[in-house]
Write an enzyme that holds these catalytic residues in place. Structure first.
Site, PDB file in Angstrom:
ATOM      1  N   ASP A  70      39.989  43.715  22.025  1.00 28.57           N
ATOM      2  CA  ASP A  70      39.830  42.536  22.882  1.00 28.57           C
ATOM      3  C   ASP A  70      38.957  42.991  24.042  1.00 28.57           C
ATOM      4  O   ASP A  70      39.365  43.819  24.845  1.00 28.57           O
ATOM      5  CB  ASP A  70      41.218  42.089  23.359  1.00 28.57           C
ATOM      6  CG  ASP A  70      41.157  40.900  24.304  1.00 28.57           C
ATOM      7  OD1 ASP A  70      40.046  40.574  24.792  1.00 28.57           O
ATOM      8  OD2 ASP A  70      42.214  40.306  24.569  1.00 28.57           O
ATOM      9  N   TYR A 105      52.397  47.241  30.064  1.00 30.95           N
ATOM     10  CA  TYR A 105      51.785  46.130  29.335  1.00 30.95           C
ATOM     11  C   TYR A 105      50.278  46.113  29.521  1.00 30.95           C
ATOM     12  O   TYR A 105      49.785  46.120  30.624  1.00 30.95           O
ATOM     13  CB  TYR A 105      52.339  44.779  29.800  1.00 30.95           C
ATOM     14  CG  TYR A 105      51.741  43.644  28.999  1.00 30.95           C
ATOM     15  CD1 TYR A 105      52.324  43.244  27.816  1.00 30.95           C
ATOM     16  CD2 TYR A 105      50.567  43.031  29.407  1.00 30.95           C
ATOM     17  CE1 TYR A 105      51.766  42.239  27.056  1.00 30.95           C
ATOM     18  CE2 TYR A 105      49.998  42.022  28.656  1.00 30.95           C
ATOM     19  CZ  TYR A 105      50.605  41.630  27.487  1.00 30.95           C
ATOM     20  OH  TYR A 105      50.038  40.638  26.733  1.00 30.95           O
ATOM     21  N   LYS A 131      48.540  42.540  23.815  1.00 30.94           N
ATOM     22  CA  LYS A 131      49.172  42.778  22.518  1.00 30.94           C
ATOM     23  C   LYS A 131      48.198  43.494  21.595  1.00 30.94           C
ATOM     24  O   LYS A 131      46.999  43.515  21.828  1.00 30.94           O
ATOM     25  CB  LYS A 131      49.614  41.449  21.919  1.00 30.94           C
ATOM     26  CG  LYS A 131      51.060  41.128  22.240  1.00 30.94           C
ATOM     27  CD  LYS A 131      52.014  42.037  21.475  1.00 30.94           C
ATOM     28  CE  LYS A 131      53.388  41.993  22.116  1.00 30.94           C
ATOM     29  NZ  LYS A 131      54.259  43.045  21.633  1.00 30.94           N
TER      30      LYS A 131
HETATM   31  C1  F6R Z   1      49.373  37.619  25.075  1.00 29.79           C
HETATM   32  C2  F6R Z   1      48.297  37.273  25.995  1.00 29.79           C
HETATM   33  C3  F6R Z   1      48.469  36.132  26.924  1.00 29.79           C
HETATM   34  C4  F6R Z   1      48.608  36.613  28.374  1.00 29.79           C
HETATM   35  C5  F6R Z   1      48.821  35.437  29.339  1.00 29.79           C
HETATM   36  C6  F6R Z   1      48.896  35.890  30.803  1.00 29.79           C
HETATM   37  O1  F6R Z   1      49.050  38.724  24.307  1.00 29.79           O
HETATM   38  O2  F6R Z   1      47.295  37.935  26.052  1.00 29.79           O
HETATM   39  O3  F6R Z   1      49.559  35.341  26.565  1.00 29.79           O
HETATM   40  O4  F6R Z   1      49.651  37.517  28.475  1.00 29.79           O
HETATM   41  O5  F6R Z   1      47.754  34.524  29.225  1.00 29.79           O
HETATM   42  O6  F6R Z   1      47.764  36.614  31.117  1.00 29.79           O
HETATM   43  P1  F6R Z   1      47.501  37.193  32.571  1.00 29.79           P
HETATM   44  O7  F6R Z   1      48.699  37.990  32.965  1.00 29.79           O
HETATM   45  O8  F6R Z   1      46.281  38.024  32.415  1.00 29.79           O
HETATM   46  O9  F6R Z   1      47.293  36.029  33.483  1.00 29.79           O
HETATM   47 MG    MG Z   2      43.123  38.941  25.582  1.00 26.32          MG
HETATM   48 MG    MG Z   3      44.207  39.120  21.223  1.00 23.88          MG
END
Ligand code: F6R
Ligand code: MG
Ligand code: MG
Length: 364
Positions: free
Chosen positions: A12, A228, A231
């Protein structure tokens, strides 16, 4: 023509919009990089695609698995794409590149990898699965069904070439150990482990004569980074036909949208929805998790394809069921089992909350 290597490397490098999909300029940049590597003779062929916000580099070459040159090409491609993502201020630019410099392999550096080396058969059918908003344990159930469950794979009974069963390589991602299980003989032992999808992951499947049949990415970003960082959004390669499961036997387990870890903030369970390429844009509650299947025939290492294998009305009901399950799971809000248990929560604020409330817990 000698052995061919099929490498799928993914990362990603920035989402569009949020974490839901990918900007076309990223794909174009990746194609340019891989085309120039093909012109120089490093690659035999390649195909660039994406699933959700994950960039997928599908490459064939003669350098074997873990080739430093091929991994470096993938790494440099991700770095170039990150530059584009930064210019466009895409979301989470470079999020999976956990290191500043390449050190000989992309393993442990953030990207996911599935690779295999084999003699190309008279006709070589392969299917590459790519998922978003989930983790590598998501492959355990379908891989078991494909290679060990006669209720899924008729060939285990009907094709004498498959009667011998298959050998599963299982990784313990906490202890960094691996073990082999033979099926059908050790089916129950295998299931005891792979039912724990957060820890034990099927890394590869072999025919009993040693020929490789399947290979999956098993990189867990949270275990690499210790916190974290998104994913893992895994990939998997499966060879098909002529003594291996048929294309339809490989796709069949995905008619059951089983519950996988991932979805919103990598912290929820939700159904894995099989979709056509153009539908791989997880938007609802950043999901539900998606899987696409790209089918290829190999011709002397050339990738003939892809065919979009889930672009078929026979998967409509699985998608509908996935939507029902998504509704049902969402109604739990912040409660388990929709939300993951604490040890699997990768976005957990629990340590902070615990610290804040430390002095207020009293003996009851
Ligand atoms: C799951 C994913 C999204 C982010 C969510 C919050 O793998 O990538 O669900 O966790 O959009 O993202 P942030 O913390 O970057 O605002
Ligand atoms: Mg992403
Ligand atoms: Mg992804």
């Amino acid at each position: 023509m000698g052995k061919i290597t099929l490498s799928v490397v993914k990362a990603d490098v920035g989402g569009y919009v949020g974490h839901s999909s990918m900007h076309p300029d990223i794909i174009e940049t990746a194609k340019e990089k891989l085309l120039s590597a093909k012109d120089k003779g490093l690659l035999t062929d390649f195909h660039v695609t994406r699933c959700g916000d994950d960039l997928e580099l599908i490459m064939t070459h003669k350098r074997g698995v873990d080739s430093e040159d091929v991994h470096k090409l993938a790494w440099n491609t991700f770095v170039a794409c990150t530059e584009v993502a930064k210019e466009l201020k895409l979301y989470g630019a470079g999020q999976d590149l956990l290191s500043d410099a390449f050190t000989g392999t992309v393993k442990g550096m953030g990207p996911g990898v599935a690779e295999m080396e084999f003699d190309e058969r008279k006709s070589e059918t392969v299917i590459i699965f790519m998922a978003d908003k989930t983790s590598p344990g998501a492959w355990n159930l379908p891989l078991f069904r494909i290679f060990a469950d006669p209720f899924n794979t008729a060939g285990l009974i009907i094709d004498p070439n498959m009667h011998g069963g298959f050998r599963f390589e299982v990784l313990d991602v906490h202890e960094h150990k691996k073990i082999l299980f033979d099926c059908p003989e050790e089916m129950y032992e295998l299931l005891m482990f792979i039912g724990t999808t957060g820890r034990y992951m099927i890394k590869a499947v072999y025919r009993k004569d040693g020929d490789i049949a399947a290979s999956a990415s098993t990189q867990k970003l949270s275990l690499i980074a210790g916190k974290y960082v998104g994913k893992d959004d895994p990939v998997m390669i499966i060879r098909s036909q002529s003594g291996l499961p048929a294309v339809g036997e490989i796709l069949e387990p995905f008619t059951f949208p089983h519950l996988v870890d991932g979805w919103m903030r990598g912290s929820h369970r939700g159904p894995l929805m099989p979709v056509a390429f153009y539908e791989a844009n997880p938007s609802r509650f950043d999901g539900p998790p998606r899987v696409i299947a790209a089918g290829f025939q190999l011709a002397n290492g050339k990738l003939i394809g892809p065919r979009d294998m889930f672009d078929d009305p026979s998967f409509d009901r699985a998608r509908e069921e996935a939507n029902h399950i998504a509704d049902y799971m969402r109604r739990h809000g912040p409660f388990e089992p929709h939300r993951l248990g604490l040890d699997e929560m990768e976005y957990t604020t629990m340590p902070y909350i615990m610290k804040k409330l430390e002095g207020r817990f009293v003996k009851e």
